[in-house]
Design a protein around this motif. Structure first.
Motif, PDB file in Angstrom:
ATOM      1  N   GLN A 178       0.829  -1.209   0.000  1.00  0.00           N
ATOM      2  CA  GLN A 178       0.000   0.000   0.000  1.00  0.00           C
ATOM      3  C   GLN A 178       0.862   1.257   0.000  1.00  0.00           C
ATOM      4  O   GLN A 178       1.745   1.406   0.821  1.00  0.00           O
ATOM      5  CB  GLN A 178      -0.922   0.021   1.224  1.00  0.00           C
ATOM      6  N   GLU A 179       0.631   2.111  -0.972  1.00  0.00           N
ATOM      7  CA  GLU A 179       1.263   3.423  -1.042  1.00  0.00           C
ATOM      8  C   GLU A 179       0.203   4.430  -1.431  1.00  0.00           C
ATOM      9  O   GLU A 179      -0.745   4.106  -2.131  1.00  0.00           O
ATOM     10  CB  GLU A 179       2.380   3.443  -2.084  1.00  0.00           C
ATOM     11  N   ASP A 180       0.386   5.656  -0.982  1.00  0.00           N
ATOM     12  CA  ASP A 180      -0.535   6.730  -1.300  1.00  0.00           C
ATOM     13  C   ASP A 180      -0.094   7.385  -2.605  1.00  0.00           C
ATOM     14  O   ASP A 180       0.398   8.515  -2.611  1.00  0.00           O
ATOM     15  CB  ASP A 180      -0.550   7.731  -0.144  1.00  0.00           C
ATOM     16  N   CYS A 181      -0.226   6.636  -3.706  1.00  0.00           N
ATOM     17  CA  CYS A 181       0.243   7.149  -4.993  1.00  0.00           C
ATOM     18  C   CYS A 181      -0.562   6.543  -6.135  1.00  0.00           C
ATOM     19  O   CYS A 181      -1.237   5.533  -5.974  1.00  0.00           O
ATOM     20  CB  CYS A 181       1.722   6.850  -5.192  1.00  0.00           C
ATOM     21  N   VAL A 182      -0.446   7.214  -7.280  1.00  0.00           N
ATOM     22  CA  VAL A 182      -1.033   6.736  -8.532  1.00  0.00           C
ATOM     23  C   VAL A 182       0.079   6.761  -9.564  1.00  0.00           C
ATOM     24  O   VAL A 182       0.744   7.787  -9.737  1.00  0.00           O
ATOM     25  CB  VAL A 182      -2.207   7.630  -8.986  1.00  0.00           C
ATOM     26  N   GLU A 183       0.297   5.637 -10.222  1.00  0.00           N
ATOM     27  CA  GLU A 183       1.314   5.546 -11.292  1.00  0.00           C
ATOM     28  C   GLU A 183       0.605   5.073 -12.546  1.00  0.00           C
ATOM     29  O   GLU A 183       0.107   3.950 -12.606  1.00  0.00           O
ATOM     30  CB  GLU A 183       2.414   4.565 -10.908  1.00  0.00           C
ATOM     31  N   ILE A 184       0.558   5.939 -13.552  1.00  0.00           N
ATOM     32  CA  ILE A 184      -0.109   5.606 -14.807  1.00  0.00           C
ATOM     33  C   ILE A 184       0.966   5.305 -15.845  1.00  0.00           C
ATOM     34  O   ILE A 184       1.831   6.142 -16.102  1.00  0.00           O
ATOM     35  CB  ILE A 184      -0.998   6.761 -15.292  1.00  0.00           C
ATOM     36  N   GLY A 185       0.912   4.129 -16.422  1.00  0.00           N
ATOM     37  CA  GLY A 185       1.854   3.734 -17.463  1.00  0.00           C
ATOM     38  C   GLY A 185       1.137   3.539 -18.789  1.00  0.00           C
ATOM     39  O   GLY A 185       0.126   2.841 -18.850  1.00  0.00           O
ATOM     40  N   VAL A 186       1.649   4.198 -19.816  1.00  0.00           N
ATOM     41  CA  VAL A 186       1.112   4.041 -21.167  1.00  0.00           C
ATOM     42  C   VAL A 186       2.267   3.569 -22.041  1.00  0.00           C
ATOM     43  O   VAL A 186       3.298   4.228 -22.137  1.00  0.00           O
ATOM     44  CB  VAL A 186       0.565   5.384 -21.718  1.00  0.00           C
ATOM     45  N   SER A 187       2.097   2.401 -22.667  1.00  0.00           N
ATOM     46  CA  SER A 187       3.166   1.877 -23.519  1.00  0.00           C
ATOM     47  C   SER A 187       2.684   1.768 -24.951  1.00  0.00           C
ATOM     48  O   SER A 187       1.492   1.675 -25.231  1.00  0.00           O
ATOM     49  CB  SER A 187       3.631   0.510 -23.004  1.00  0.00           C
ATOM     50  N   GLY A 188       3.678   1.821 -25.868  1.00  0.00           N
ATOM     51  CA  GLY A 188       3.391   1.760 -27.290  1.00  0.00           C
ATOM     52  C   GLY A 188       3.341   3.123 -27.954  1.00  0.00           C
ATOM     53  O   GLY A 188       2.951   3.237 -29.105  1.00  0.00           O
ATOM     54  N   LEU A 189       3.736   4.170 -27.233  1.00  0.00           N
ATOM     55  CA  LEU A 189       3.712   5.536 -27.771  1.00  0.00           C
ATOM     56  C   LEU A 189       4.906   5.797 -28.674  1.00  0.00           C
ATOM     57  O   LEU A 189       5.926   5.138 -28.560  1.00  0.00           O
ATOM     58  CB  LEU A 189       3.736   6.556 -26.627  1.00  0.00           C
ATOM     59  N   SER A 190       4.785   6.801 -29.510  1.00  0.00           N
ATOM     60  CA  SER A 190       5.930   7.266 -30.285  1.00  0.00           C
ATOM     61  C   SER A 190       6.580   8.409 -29.528  1.00  0.00           C
ATOM     62  O   SER A 190       6.021   8.925 -28.571  1.00  0.00           O
ATOM     63  CB  SER A 190       5.492   7.722 -31.679  1.00  0.00           C
ATOM     64  N   GLN A 191       7.746   8.839 -29.968  1.00  0.00           N
ATOM     65  CA  GLN A 191       8.487   9.887 -29.267  1.00  0.00           C
ATOM     66  C   GLN A 191       7.752  11.218 -29.194  1.00  0.00           C
ATOM     67  O   GLN A 191       7.892  11.946 -28.250  1.00  0.00           O
ATOM     68  CB  GLN A 191       9.854  10.125 -29.922  1.00  0.00           C
TER      69      GLN A 191
END
Length: 144
Positions: A130-143
């Motif tokens: 449990q951590e008080d955080c939000v980590e959003i990961g988006v993969s497959g993007l271009s530069q």
């Protein structure tokens, strides 16, 4: 491990004019609003971290959220992150959210109830410490 799949009433065709850039910008703006944040990019992904809170499950319902009753017009409908998830999924990107101890995965799937393809969020509970955080990961993007 407990898992729940939540169908949202956002069809594939909603906000057809939103771009990937607008979706990523919305997620970044949310982190900036939180105040304590970190961004990390690679050649094909972005990770947007914000600290000091998590996303309540009830915000998956349109109109529910911490900004709904506020005086600001910014974010008053609490739909931005959901629209961003929809757009990113529609464009074929993988989106995962570490939300405290839970893992949220966004997907477009057929809904028997709505009889169309719509946004779903699958929640896997207690995956992480449990951590008080939000980590959003988006993969497959271009530069860009």
């Amino acid at each position: 491990m407990t898992t729940k799949k939540v169908p949202l009433s956002l069809s594939r065709n909603y906000v057809r004019d939103w771009t990937v850039e607008q979706a990523v910008r919305e997620l970044i703006a949310n982190a900036l609003d939180q105040g304590d944040y970190h961004f990390d990019t690679t050649s094909d992904s972005i990770c947007i971290d914000s600290y000091g809170g998590t996303i309540p499950e009830d915000t998956l319902l349109l109109g529910n959220g911490s900004k709904t009753c506020g005086d600001s017009n910014i974010g008053q409908f609490n739909e931005g992150y959901k629209i961003a998830l929809l757009v990113l999924c529609r464009e074929g990107f993988n989106v995962e959210i570490r939300n405290g101890a839970d893992l949220w995965t966004a997907s477009l799937e057929y809904s028997d109830f709505y009889e169309t393809e719509c946004l779903h969020v699958t929640i896997n509970y207690d995956i992480y410490p449990q951590e008080d955080c939000v980590e959003i990961g988006v993969s497959g993007l271009s530069q860009h």
